[in-house]
Design a protein around this motif. Sequence first.
Motif, PDB file in Angstrom:
ATOM      1  N   THR A  60      -4.934  -0.639 -21.174  1.00 17.30           N
ATOM      2  CA  THR A  60      -4.059  -0.025 -20.168  1.00 17.30           C
ATOM      3  C   THR A  60      -2.779   0.480 -20.797  1.00 17.30           C
ATOM      4  O   THR A  60      -2.292   1.576 -20.484  1.00 17.30           O
ATOM      5  CB  THR A  60      -3.761  -1.032 -19.054  1.00 17.30           C
ATOM      6  N   GLU A  61      -2.200  -0.321 -21.704  1.00 17.58           N
ATOM      7  CA  GLU A  61      -0.969   0.093 -22.372  1.00 17.58           C
ATOM      8  C   GLU A  61      -1.195   1.329 -23.240  1.00 17.58           C
ATOM      9  O   GLU A  61      -0.354   2.237 -23.301  1.00 17.58           O
ATOM     10  CB  GLU A  61      -0.429  -1.051 -23.213  1.00 17.58           C
ATOM     11  N   ILE A  62      -2.346   1.387 -23.925  1.00 18.71           N
ATOM     12  CA  ILE A  62      -2.664   2.565 -24.739  1.00 18.71           C
ATOM     13  C   ILE A  62      -2.752   3.815 -23.857  1.00 18.71           C
ATOM     14  O   ILE A  62      -2.196   4.872 -24.190  1.00 18.71           O
ATOM     15  CB  ILE A  62      -3.987   2.338 -25.496  1.00 18.71           C
ATOM     16  N   ALA A  63      -3.461   3.710 -22.715  1.00 14.99           N
ATOM     17  CA  ALA A  63      -3.621   4.873 -21.832  1.00 14.99           C
ATOM     18  C   ALA A  63      -2.287   5.297 -21.230  1.00 14.99           C
ATOM     19  O   ALA A  63      -1.975   6.496 -21.159  1.00 14.99           O
ATOM     20  CB  ALA A  63      -4.626   4.550 -20.732  1.00 14.99           C
ATOM     21  N   ARG A  64      -1.473   4.348 -20.802  1.00 20.21           N
ATOM     22  CA  ARG A  64      -0.197   4.701 -20.184  1.00 20.21           C
ATOM     23  C   ARG A  64       0.753   5.334 -21.206  1.00 20.21           C
ATOM     24  O   ARG A  64       1.484   6.270 -20.890  1.00 20.21           O
ATOM     25  CB  ARG A  64       0.437   3.463 -19.561  1.00 20.21           C
ATOM     26  N   THR A  65       0.742   4.820 -22.430  1.00 20.18           N
ATOM     27  CA  THR A  65       1.594   5.411 -23.460  1.00 20.18           C
ATOM     28  C   THR A  65       1.157   6.824 -23.804  1.00 20.18           C
ATOM     29  O   THR A  65       1.980   7.721 -24.008  1.00 20.18           O
ATOM     30  CB  THR A  65       1.566   4.534 -24.724  1.00 20.18           C
ATOM     31  N   ALA A  66      -0.156   7.056 -23.826  1.00 14.92           N
ATOM     32  CA  ALA A  66      -0.654   8.382 -24.176  1.00 14.92           C
ATOM     33  C   ALA A  66      -0.345   9.408 -23.087  1.00 14.92           C
ATOM     34  O   ALA A  66      -0.019  10.572 -23.383  1.00 14.92           O
ATOM     35  CB  ALA A  66      -2.158   8.316 -24.422  1.00 14.92           C
ATOM     36  N   PHE A  67      -0.427   9.007 -21.819  1.00 12.25           N
ATOM     37  CA  PHE A  67      -0.219   9.943 -20.720  1.00 12.25           C
ATOM     38  C   PHE A  67       1.230   9.978 -20.235  1.00 12.25           C
ATOM     39  O   PHE A  67       1.520  10.662 -19.258  1.00 12.25           O
ATOM     40  CB  PHE A  67      -1.122   9.594 -19.533  1.00 12.25           C
ATOM     41  N   LEU A  68       2.104   9.259 -20.890  1.00  8.22           N
ATOM     42  CA  LEU A  68       3.503   9.241 -20.465  1.00  8.22           C
ATOM     43  C   LEU A  68       4.145  10.617 -20.493  1.00  8.22           C
ATOM     44  O   LEU A  68       4.899  10.972 -19.577  1.00  8.22           O
ATOM     45  CB  LEU A  68       4.288   8.254 -21.334  1.00  8.22           C
ATOM     46  N   ASP A 128      -9.315   3.694 -14.044  1.00  2.31           N
ATOM     47  CA  ASP A 128      -8.998   3.865 -12.628  1.00  2.31           C
ATOM     48  C   ASP A 128      -7.625   4.507 -12.498  1.00  2.31           C
ATOM     49  O   ASP A 128      -6.673   4.118 -13.188  1.00  2.31           O
ATOM     50  CB  ASP A 128      -8.999   2.518 -11.899  1.00  2.31           C
ATOM     51  N   TYR A 129      -7.563   5.466 -11.581  1.00  2.00           N
ATOM     52  CA  TYR A 129      -6.281   6.110 -11.278  1.00  2.00           C
ATOM     53  C   TYR A 129      -6.081   6.054  -9.767  1.00  2.00           C
ATOM     54  O   TYR A 129      -6.881   6.605  -8.994  1.00  2.00           O
ATOM     55  CB  TYR A 129      -6.253   7.559 -11.767  1.00  2.00           C
ATOM     56  N   GLY A 130      -5.023   5.363  -9.337  1.00  4.39           N
ATOM     57  CA  GLY A 130      -4.764   5.201  -7.916  1.00  4.39           C
ATOM     58  C   GLY A 130      -4.228   6.470  -7.276  1.00  4.39           C
ATOM     59  O   GLY A 130      -3.325   7.126  -7.812  1.00  4.39           O
ATOM     60  N   LEU A 131      -4.788   6.823  -6.126  1.00  2.09           N
ATOM     61  CA  LEU A 131      -4.382   8.026  -5.401  1.00  2.09           C
ATOM     62  C   LEU A 131      -3.618   7.636  -4.142  1.00  2.09           C
ATOM     63  O   LEU A 131      -3.858   6.562  -3.561  1.00  2.09           O
ATOM     64  CB  LEU A 131      -5.603   8.858  -5.010  1.00  2.09           C
ATOM     65  N   PRO A 132      -2.691   8.474  -3.671  1.00  2.87           N
ATOM     66  CA  PRO A 132      -2.064   8.218  -2.365  1.00  2.87           C
ATOM     67  C   PRO A 132      -3.129   8.201  -1.273  1.00  2.87           C
ATOM     68  O   PRO A 132      -4.144   8.899  -1.360  1.00  2.87           O
ATOM     69  CB  PRO A 132      -1.092   9.403  -2.204  1.00  2.87           C
ATOM     70  N   TRP A 133      -2.896   7.394  -0.227  1.00  6.38           N
ATOM     71  CA  TRP A 133      -3.938   7.222   0.775  1.00  6.38           C
ATOM     72  C   TRP A 133      -4.332   8.530   1.468  1.00  6.38           C
ATOM     73  O   TRP A 133      -5.517   8.707   1.798  1.00  6.38           O
ATOM     74  CB  TRP A 133      -3.535   6.167   1.800  1.00  6.38           C
ATOM     75  N   PRO A 134      -3.427   9.496   1.706  1.00  2.00           N
ATOM     76  CA  PRO A 134      -3.921  10.756   2.290  1.00  2.00           C
ATOM     77  C   PRO A 134      -4.884  11.488   1.358  1.00  2.00           C
ATOM     78  O   PRO A 134      -5.884  12.049   1.809  1.00  2.00           O
ATOM     79  CB  PRO A 134      -2.628  11.560   2.527  1.00  2.00           C
ATOM     80  N   VAL A 135      -4.581  11.494   0.050  1.00 11.70           N
ATOM     81  CA  VAL A 135      -5.463  12.165  -0.902  1.00 11.70           C
ATOM     82  C   VAL A 135      -6.760  11.375  -1.074  1.00 11.70           C
ATOM     83  O   VAL A 135      -7.832  11.955  -1.280  1.00 11.70           O
ATOM     84  CB  VAL A 135      -4.745  12.347  -2.248  1.00 11.70           C
ATOM     85  N   LEU A 137      -4.941   2.407 -14.720  1.00 10.31           N
ATOM     86  CA  LEU A 137      -5.436   1.083 -15.099  1.00 10.31           C
ATOM     87  C   LEU A 137      -6.777   1.243 -15.798  1.00 10.31           C
ATOM     88  O   LEU A 137      -7.658   1.949 -15.300  1.00 10.31           O
ATOM     89  CB  LEU A 137      -5.588   0.191 -13.855  1.00 10.31           C
ATOM     90  N   VAL A 138      -6.916   0.572 -16.948  1.00  8.31           N
ATOM     91  CA  VAL A 138      -8.169   0.578 -17.706  1.00  8.31           C
ATOM     92  C   VAL A 138      -8.746  -0.823 -17.653  1.00  8.31           C
ATOM     93  O   VAL A 138      -8.086  -1.797 -18.060  1.00  8.31           O
ATOM     94  CB  VAL A 138      -7.944   1.027 -19.161  1.00  8.31           C
ATOM     95  N   LYS A 139      -9.981  -0.937 -17.174  1.00 12.87           N
ATOM     96  CA  LYS A 139     -10.614  -2.242 -17.009  1.00 12.87           C
ATOM     97  C   LYS A 139     -11.918  -2.280 -17.784  1.00 12.87           C
ATOM     98  O   LYS A 139     -12.811  -1.456 -17.544  1.00 12.87           O
ATOM     99  CB  LYS A 139     -10.897  -2.523 -15.527  1.00 12.87           C
ATOM    100  N   PRO A 140     -12.060  -3.206 -18.733  1.00 15.20           N
ATOM    101  CA  PRO A 140     -13.377  -3.403 -19.372  1.00 15.20           C
ATOM    102  C   PRO A 140     -14.289  -4.186 -18.441  1.00 15.20           C
ATOM    103  O   PRO A 140     -13.882  -5.176 -17.822  1.00 15.20           O
ATOM    104  CB  PRO A 140     -13.026  -4.198 -20.627  1.00 15.20           C
ATOM    105  N   LEU A 141     -15.517  -3.740 -18.327  1.00 13.36           N
ATOM    106  CA  LEU A 141     -16.459  -4.421 -17.438  1.00 13.36           C
ATOM    107  C   LEU A 141     -16.942  -5.737 -18.025  1.00 13.36           C
ATOM    108  O   LEU A 141     -17.393  -6.609 -17.299  1.00 13.36           O
ATOM    109  CB  LEU A 141     -17.647  -3.499 -17.143  1.00 13.36           C
ATOM    110  N   ASN A 142     -16.898  -5.912 -19.361  1.00  9.46           N
ATOM    111  CA  ASN A 142     -17.124  -7.209 -19.994  1.00  9.46           C
ATOM    112  C   ASN A 142     -16.265  -7.277 -21.246  1.00  9.46           C
ATOM    113  O   ASN A 142     -15.927  -6.270 -21.864  1.00  9.46           O
ATOM    114  CB  ASN A 142     -18.606  -7.434 -20.326  1.00  9.46           C
ATOM    115  N   THR A 143     -15.874  -8.454 -21.639  1.00  4.55           N
ATOM    116  CA  THR A 143     -14.911  -8.615 -22.732  1.00  4.55           C
ATOM    117  C   THR A 143     -15.530  -8.376 -24.091  1.00  4.55           C
ATOM    118  O   THR A 143     -14.835  -7.997 -25.033  1.00  4.55           O
ATOM    119  CB  THR A 143     -14.318 -10.033 -22.690  1.00  4.55           C
TER     120      THR A 143
END
Length: 866
Positions: A579-587, A623-630, A598-604
């Motif tokens: 998650t930190e890698i993705a957020r830093t890259a897209f900052l 995962d990227y959270g969207l506003p509820w209207p969108v 948010l980046v979630k591994p399905l298994n460790t």
Amino acid sequence: MAFAADLSTLTDALITSVARISPAQKGSARTQSLKRRVTGALRTGAHTRTDQFAVAKQLEGLQEKFQVLNRDELAEALQGRLSELETQRNSWLPEILSLLLQLSDRPALLSTVQPPGENTKVPQAKESLSWSDIKEEGTAFNDEEIWEEVDFAADSSDDDFSSVASDVSFPRRRPQSSTTVEEGYVVPNDIFLPAEDGDLVASIEKAQFWKPQNHSVVPPGKASASRSITESQLARETIFMLQGLPTSIFRHLEDRINVDHRYTLAHSSNEALASLLQCFSEIGTRIDGIRRFTKIPQEIPYMQTFCRGIEQRILDFDKFLSHIQCKYLSPGSTISLLQLLADVRDHSHELNLLSDMIGKLWDNSINQPMRCLDLLYDLICMLEALGDETSSQSLIKLFFQCFRTYTRSTRLWMETGQVDALDSTFFVRTLRENGDLRTLWHDWFMLDTGDQRQKIPQFLATSVQKVFTAGKSMVFLRHLNALPETAESHEDDSPPESSLPLPFSALVESAFEKIVDADHSLSAGLLRMELDQQCGLWTSLDALHHVYFGKDMSATSTIDAKVFDIMDRGRPWDRFLLTEIARTAFLPVPVIDISKLLVKPLNTRSPETQSRSVRLLEKISIDYGLPWPVANIITEDALHSYQRISTFLMQIRRAKYSIVKQRLLDARSISENSETLVNILHHNMLWFLDFLYGHFTYLVISTSSQALHKSMSNAQDVDAMICAHQDFMKSVEMQCLLSPELSQLHEAILGILDLCVHFADLQSAHLISSEDHGLHAHTTPHANVTADDDLDSDEDDYDHDEQGHEHTLTASFLDLSYSQQVRKVKFKFDHLTTFVTNSLKGLTRADGPPSWDILADRLEWRQREQ
């Protein structure tokens, strides 16, 4: 200060709630004026306690008034009760006494005091008195003046003393007689029947033909003789029967009206009379069925309106019969049963049509709430086709009265977004309220059409979806606090007028569609504007294309380098690090809110057999959270499609990353030993990966994204926007070979990607073997990661491209030599590429998208070039 701040906040909330002032008008002059008035009313001391001394002074004055008016008993009673209250002192006693004083109404005149001990006396039975016990002479009732009206105006006065001077008490309100008899009125004698006029009484009794004594006695053993009556008597009986009254000639038997054939006319044959009376009985049966239908309780609102309309038509028919009856009673009138039948048929034509419709309604009334409206609609269309303009115009008015009642729930839904819970026939049903706003459009409401769509009139079936969408748009706007200030109301129930000679069906459908389109365009336009300007629809779409489609390769390549390095090291996934890698890259990307990423591994940890396979990337979920209207437009299923496409593109980049990285190491070390076959295979693989990735991103995704933007810009409502986005995702998934029916083709491409990674590992293992001069015949396969290898180690470990991760390589030269494995890779690559090309050509011939034909031609052209 805190109390003042809380009071100010509560005052603003009170004004906003009661006066219904929008938040944007909080600083207006009207709002400030209301706030000053409310604050002044709520200010401490605005409503003080009652002055107890003033109350005591009023009570003393009231006692003195009783004594002056010679009502000492009232003064003594008041003094005693005040003394008793002093022993039971209460803090609210002044307020209570003040309230009683304000509620009092002329106590000196209207108050009475019950003497002590009166309740203990046993009531004595009063002797009954009759008028016969009173003698005419010597009584006070023989004076006629007691029956005359009393004029109280001369004795009235505003002075209380004069009001109580008399011992006689009169009530404040006196009932007056509704009728008054004029003085000197004499009842005329002609309204009474003289006792000596017995012939007239006998003639009246003889005219009652239904009585047995007015007919000759039938001898035993013979058939009943006929009873001859006049035509006027038969006409009167017929009119009574049509009015629903009991008669002697017409008898009610179950649901039909039968004729008593014993009655005959002297100037008519029995067959002709029977035929004539049969016609009357059939009409009476139909009208009687309508009368019985109107008495059935109806729960559906528009059916109640329908019954009221039928009752009005029955009332008009009864007025017609009364007019005929008055005409027959007038002197010199001619009575004709044939003319009566013609007039009754003419005026009962509409009722006969409704009777047939009601008969069909009773036969099919179970679980068919819209049956009556559909039958009435069909009846009007039939009458219009037959040219019966009079009946059709009358029934059109009845239809629109019922239709207006039926559409009340529809108008409430379209104009406010509320469902009338009392209307069981409405086709919109609430599934949940105040649930997850992200599923408001999809899960909160549903179309409840009933069995065989019996909750929707047939002539409105084409507009139901627009009605449903308009109501949901109003619910959407209400949760966005963006409802329009005023809504148009359509209350006109008159038939639609048109300059064109259109049939009734076309007029009804066009009128209803006009109303629906007005509400639909209003709500849909406001909602689209809110989604575009306030909810960030286009910004969210652009963010999704950056996160999942790799629109900005500078950010995507940063994430790829870190993720692929973790895979090369064979380390487990860490969701916090990913998650930190993705957020830093897209900052640096302005359209992306990194807090929602948010980046979630399905298994460790992945299985060792797939530690270097591109399938390992399927275990990562971005995962990227969207506003509820969108989120109501871009649904959860669409996000899953985004994730599948993103994973597939990342798998292609993973294969290219492995080949390019190995080639760089090979070029710096032993490029002089490279073989021709290896160079050709390396070149073909890079060409395949570059063309495949470019085809998916530039030709498929970019072209489809432009079409999506155009479709959503031209969409009329949210449903159209959702449909456009779903079509976009379905098209992209299919063209990227991710549809379920293309699973074999997709597996072949994954096989090519894994083959590219294996070829890179093969080259790395061969390079290590050459550098070690045979000290290591093969790399150690499937080496486990030690416990000391932690992802929290220094970040520089991820930047050492020179250091190979030979402990994770899967290539081995135990069974086959290096050259044999290279030729084997070349064979598999050519076989899989040929399979992909042939499959795409076959799908293109089966009406596949044009992009598959382009991809197949390029792959086939490359094979021919080799």
